[in-house]
Enzyme design. Structure first.
Site, short mmCIF file in Angstrom:
data_model
loop_
_atom_site.label_atom_id
_atom_site.label_comp_id
_atom_site.label_asym_id
_atom_site.label_seq_id
_atom_site.Cartn_x
_atom_site.Cartn_y
_atom_site.Cartn_z
N LYS A 110 13.82 3.65 -13.48
CA LYS A 110 15.02 2.64 -13.11
C LYS A 110 15.20 1.50 -12.82
CE LYS A 110 15.52 6.71 -9.10
NZ LYS A 110 13.97 7.01 -8.83
N PRO A 169 0.75 -2.19 -6.73
CA PRO A 169 2.13 -2.84 -6.63
C PRO A 169 2.61 -3.46 -8.72
CG PRO A 169 0.24 -3.39 -6.49
CD PRO A 169 -0.45 -2.79 -6.37
N ASP A 222 7.31 5.97 -13.02
CA ASP A 222 8.06 5.15 -13.37
C ASP A 222 8.20 3.71 -14.07
OD1 ASP A 222 9.64 6.54 -10.97
OD2 ASP A 222 8.00 5.55 -9.09
N GLY A 276 4.54 -8.94 -8.35
CA GLY A 276 3.14 -9.59 -7.90
C GLY A 276 1.89 -8.95 -7.59
N GLY A 310 5.39 3.67 -8.05
CA GLY A 310 4.57 2.06 -7.99
C GLY A 310 4.44 2.02 -6.32
N GLY A 311 3.16 1.35 -5.97
CA GLY A 311 3.08 1.34 -4.45
C GLY A 311 2.39 2.09 -3.95
N ASP A 312 2.91 2.60 -3.13
CA ASP A 312 3.14 3.82 -1.79
C ASP A 312 3.73 5.04 -2.11
OD1 ASP A 312 0.96 5.48 -0.13
OD2 ASP A 312 2.66 5.49 0.59
N MET A 350 13.19 -4.45 -2.81
CA MET A 350 14.55 -4.53 -3.19
C MET A 350 15.54 -5.14 -1.85
SD MET A 350 13.94 -0.50 -3.00
CE MET A 350 13.01 0.04 -1.24
#
Length: 410
Positions: A219, A174, A197, A359, A250-252, A330
């Site tokens: 983006k 995250p 990203d 976060g 980012g994230g998974d 989102m």
């Protein structure tokens, strides 16, 4: 003087003399190197008996003979009897075959290093003087930790052939660099190119070697300067140049990360591709804000959705009967529409909502309000993306101690 060599033992005959736990450890290492292992010992310990029963090793159930050294490339002796081990070492020396004496390393003609494998790199540590296994293991562990943390530039210096290029999709988590997995860090340490990203642990890019190529395809809401088909093309083209390409996301990669599209693009182009999972912001961001997505006696199910896709019947049902926590990714830009639709569908106006911005980072902020008022409160607080929206009883600040930097409204 001791020299550390890398021996290619795959398919080659190696003799191990002894059937106890020390011999078993040596045998397991040799099997990992695909050696053809022959064990000579009157009895075998349980581990070696299993390996023999599974057909992984050959076993001669007797005392060792000089002829057992015929056509072997390497000998390990670990009988526990010094006279027997010394005899095996002498036979090996006469035949000019290297021999490791597990009981008295200084007497053999070879030593087994303490090793650690990281991808296609094998690190070994060996004493050059009197053997000191505890010291070599301690040094090995320290070096291994350094490699495991991705703090060493592991890029190949010899050019790869075009067909050797590959793509690794890395889930970066995250945002907090500390939540990037060790596997992800190792991939970055090997990368020739990083396609990154805007979100995720971008600070880790500062740790890369200066000549690692970084391609920013990030983006922002409503602004996609590099469309997905172009990102796919970049990944494939770079890999076809024989480079190791890390796609840092980012994230998974497979949780609203369009990783599936990138995998398909690589496979269609005949490019090898690997996926390293990451910690999804859908799970990590609420946790960082002190929000348990499930809580015994409160709620036991979680529904994750993309705000731009709108409500699913399952999510609305779960909110209406308070049986489910809903996590919206989102969702900041479409929050007014989501709230309006939820209220129209019969979701209680008092349903707790928490919006967690940025976060796990230094900029983390939590804004809480009831469903009927969350749009107003979020606007007044200046809530901005990236943010995760949590709806349901667990979003109530009274469930647990509220997190720091919280804006709350009744």
């Amino acid at each position: 003087m001791t020299t550390l060599l890398g021996l290619e033992l795959a398919g080659r005959r190696v003799l191990v003399v002894g059937g106890g736990p020390v011999a078993a450890r040596r045998v397991q290492g040799l099997l990992a190197d695909a050696a053809r292992v022959v064990v000579v010992a009157p009895q075998l310990c349980e581990v070696l008996r299993d390996l023999h029963r599974w057909g992984l090793i050959a076993w001669h159930a007797r005392e060792v003979r000089e002829a057992d050294l015929d056509e072997v490339w390497l000998v390990h002796t670990a009988t526990g009897d010094r006279a027997t081990d010394a005899g095996v070492v002498a036979w090996a020396a006469d035949r000019r075959v290297f021999c490791v004496d597990a009981g008295a390393g200084q007497h053999g003609t070879a030593r087994t290093p303490a090793t650690a494998r990281h991808g296609d790199v094998l690190v070994g540590v060996v004493s050059t003087g009197e053997p000191d296994p505890r010291r070599t293991v301690a040094v090995r562990d320290a070096l291994s930790e350094h490699l495991r943390d991705g703090r060493v530039d592991l890029r190949r210096r010899r050019p790869r052939a075009p067909h050797e290029g590959r793509v690794v999709l890395v889930g970066g988590g995250p945002g907090d660099v500390g939540l990037l997995t060790l596997a992800g860090r190792r991939a970055l340490a090997e990368a020739d190119v990083v396609v990154t990203d805007r979100l995720g642990p971008v600070e880790v890019l500062e740790e890369l070697a200066a000549d690692v190529e970084v391609v920013d395809v990030g983006k922002t809401p409503g602004h996609h300067p590099v469309p997905q088909h172009e990102i796919n093309r970049i990944l494939v083209e770079q890999a076809q140049r024989g480079r190791l390409v890390v796609r840092l996301k980012g994230g998974d990669p497979f949780v609203y990360g369009r990783g599936g599209e990138e995998v398909l693009a690589c496979r269609e182009a005949g490019v090898a591709v690997e996926v390293i999972p990451g910690i999804s912001s859908a799970l990590a961001v609420p946790a960082a804000a002190g929000i348990p997505l499930t809580h015994r006696g409160t709620v036991g199910a979680v529904h994750v959705m993309n705000g731009h896709d709108g409500w699913s019947p399952a999510a609305l049902t779960g909110l209406r009967d308070a049986s489910c926590t809903v996590v919206v990714l989102m969702g900041v830009a479409v929050l007014p529409a989501l709230v309006e639709q939820a209220l129209a569908a019969g979701v209680a106006a008092t349903t707790p909502v928490a919006v967690v911005e940025s976060g796990t980072t230094q900029g983390q902020r939590v804004t809480r309000a009831a469903l009927a008022r969350v749009v107003e409160v979020a606007a007044a607080a200046g809530v901005r993306a990236p943010a995760v929206v949590v709806l349901g009883a667990v979003a109530d600040a009274g469930l647990l101690e509220p997190a720091a930097h919280v804006t709350m409204a009744p």
